[in-house]
Motif scaffolding. Structure first.
Motif: not given
Ligand code: NAI
Ligand code: MG
Length: 393
Positions: A111-115, A315-325, A331-333
């Motif tokens: 995942a990437v962190s897009s500002p 392949g790509e997880p649906v989630h983003g870069s989750a900067p909070d964790i 992080a859940n793998p």
């Molecule tokens: P996010 O998916 O990164 O996180 C949303 C929530 O889900 C957060 O509370 C995070 O801690 C949790 N979470 C996500 N993946 C997890 C994992 N594997 N294990 C445990 N907890 C997980 O979405 P958010 O916060 O809206 O975006 C953060 C950054 O990610 C942004 O910079 C955004 O642009 C980027 N992003 C990148 C994507 C990509 O590269 N395909 C897709 C979605 C967001």
């Protein structure tokens, strides 16, 4: 395992996801597959692009799984992301695309962190990669036998969102103007083409037919999501094209086709998750719907996807870069591991994909999970090691 023998985390996990990567059979023989099949018995070369944030934790986890199921698999580490942009001035170095095109049969993206504010010169590399490699379909399965409906009944869900991946608002044509009062007014172009709508519906219909064929009922349901009550030109074209694809395929009796407006689709996902089967949607709706559907699985950290095109699979997880964790080791793998499974399935390694799926199921059933999953207390490393051990058992 008897209920008394279950750990407390296993019990807590009992209602959580059993999202699998195997329901998605290869959608079509991709050029990458053909290249691989015709070349030799050698293993496919996979590009690994961790990106930013937890990408650097979940992609190394998926790497361990790939190396366990296919020892000696050639893996190439590649750069992309915001940190790459800060270091080099470009978020997607041309060398990354070149290596993917010339040396790889598939890739795994973290995942990437897009500002959220505009940064001059920065553009999201994942959006660009999908376009550069013509990865026009994003296939996102969500399976959880323990999902609840709005009445609190455990009805389960087994659905797949097929998201158009190349256009819609993601063409990123925005402009800022000044209105008659001297105030700013912003515009964005939303592109919906007949070609992209046709390709994505053909993919979704193929998937719906595969699912029908695999069921005792012999049927499946294809839901076309749009908002053509308001956006009658753009979403109207998407809807009409989807209907035309179905008609051109001879209106197969095994597949029932229906329409659903995007807002009520979200409502229906939670109210009656068991009523949803294959969903085809324009890019932004598909993105939002798949994060919503991930809640049915219990965590975004569990849901995988495959970006599929005529000549490449990523392949790509649906989630983003989750900067909070990020950096905490929690992080859940699983989403990345399952994405590796989907990638292998698309490259023709169905047995390995099934083994990955089963190993993940085993580990989750034992209650070994990261804290995003209710009751989970394990680290990324613990979960990954447990999946490796299950694969080797
Ligand atoms: P996010 O998916 O990164 O996180 C949303 C929530 O889900 C957060 O509370 C995070 O801690 C949790 N979470 C996500 N993946 C997890 C994992 N594997 N294990 C445990 N907890 C997980 O979405 P958010 O916060 O809206 O975006 C953060 C950054 O990610 C942004 O910079 C955004 O642009 C980027 N992003 C990148 C994507 C990509 O590269 N395909 C897709 C979605 C967001
Ligand atoms: Mg998303």
């Amino acid at each position: 395992m008897s209920s008394t023998a279950m750990t407390s985390s296993a019990r807590a996990l009992a209602h959580v996801a059993r999202t699998t990567c195997t329901p998605i059979a290869p959608l079509a023989t991709t050029a990458a597959q053909r290249r691989h099949q015709s070349s030799s018995s050698s293993l496919p070369t996979i590009g690994l692009i961790p990106g930013d944030g937890i990408g650097h934790e979940v992609i190394p986890a998926a790497r361990r799984i790939l190396e366990t199921v296919l020892p000696g698999i050639p893996l190439v580490d590649l750069d992309a992301g915001f940190a790459t942009f800060e270091r080099t001035g470009t978020a997607l170095p041309p060398s990354t695309v070149q290596v993917l095109r010339d040396q790889c049969q598939g890739a795994l993206f973290g995942a990437v962190s897009s500002p959220i504010h505009k940064v001059a010169g920065y553009s999201s590399p994942i959006v660009q990669l999908r376009k550069e490699l013509d990865l026009y379909a994003n296939v996102r399965p969500v399976v959880n036998k323990k999902a609840f409906n709005a009445s609190g009944e455990q009805v389960g869900c087994d659905l797949v969102i097929v998201r158009e991946n190349t256009e819609c608002l993601y063409v990123k044509q925005e402009r800022l103007e000044t209105d008659a009062n001297g105030e700013s007014i912003a515009f964005a172009t939303r592109q919906i083409s007949q070609r992209a709508s046709r390709r994505i519906t053909e993919t979704a219909l193929r998937l719906a037919q595969q699912r029908a064929a695999a069921r005792t009922s012999g049927t499946s349901l294809l839901t076309v999501v749009h908002k053509s009550n308001v956006l009658s030109v753009t979403d109207g074209l998407f809807r009409e094209t989807a209907r035309a694809v179905f008609a051109a395929a001879g209106s197969p009796t095994a597949v029932k086709i229906e329409d659903q407006l995007v807002d009520s689709m979200v409502y229906r996902l939670f109210r009656a998750p068991d009523s949803v089967d294959v969903v085809v949607a324009p890019n932004l709706y598909g993105d939002i719907l798949s994060d919503a559907a991930a809640a049915l699985a219990g965590s975004l950290g569990l849901v995988p996807s495959a970006n599929v095109g005529p000549s490449f699979v990523m392949g790509e997880p649906v989630h983003g870069s989750a900067p909070d964790i990020a950096g905490k080791g929690v992080a859940n793998p699983v989403a990345a591991i399952r994405s590796a499974g989907m990638l292998l399935a698309h490259l023709g390694y169905a047995d390995e994909a099934t083994r990955i799926d089963q190993a993940v199921e085993t580990v989750m059933a034992r209650g070994i999970a990261t804290p995003d999953v209710p009751g989970g207390k394990a680290s990324t490393n613990d979960v990954t090691s447990a999946v490796v051990a299950a694969l080797q058992a």
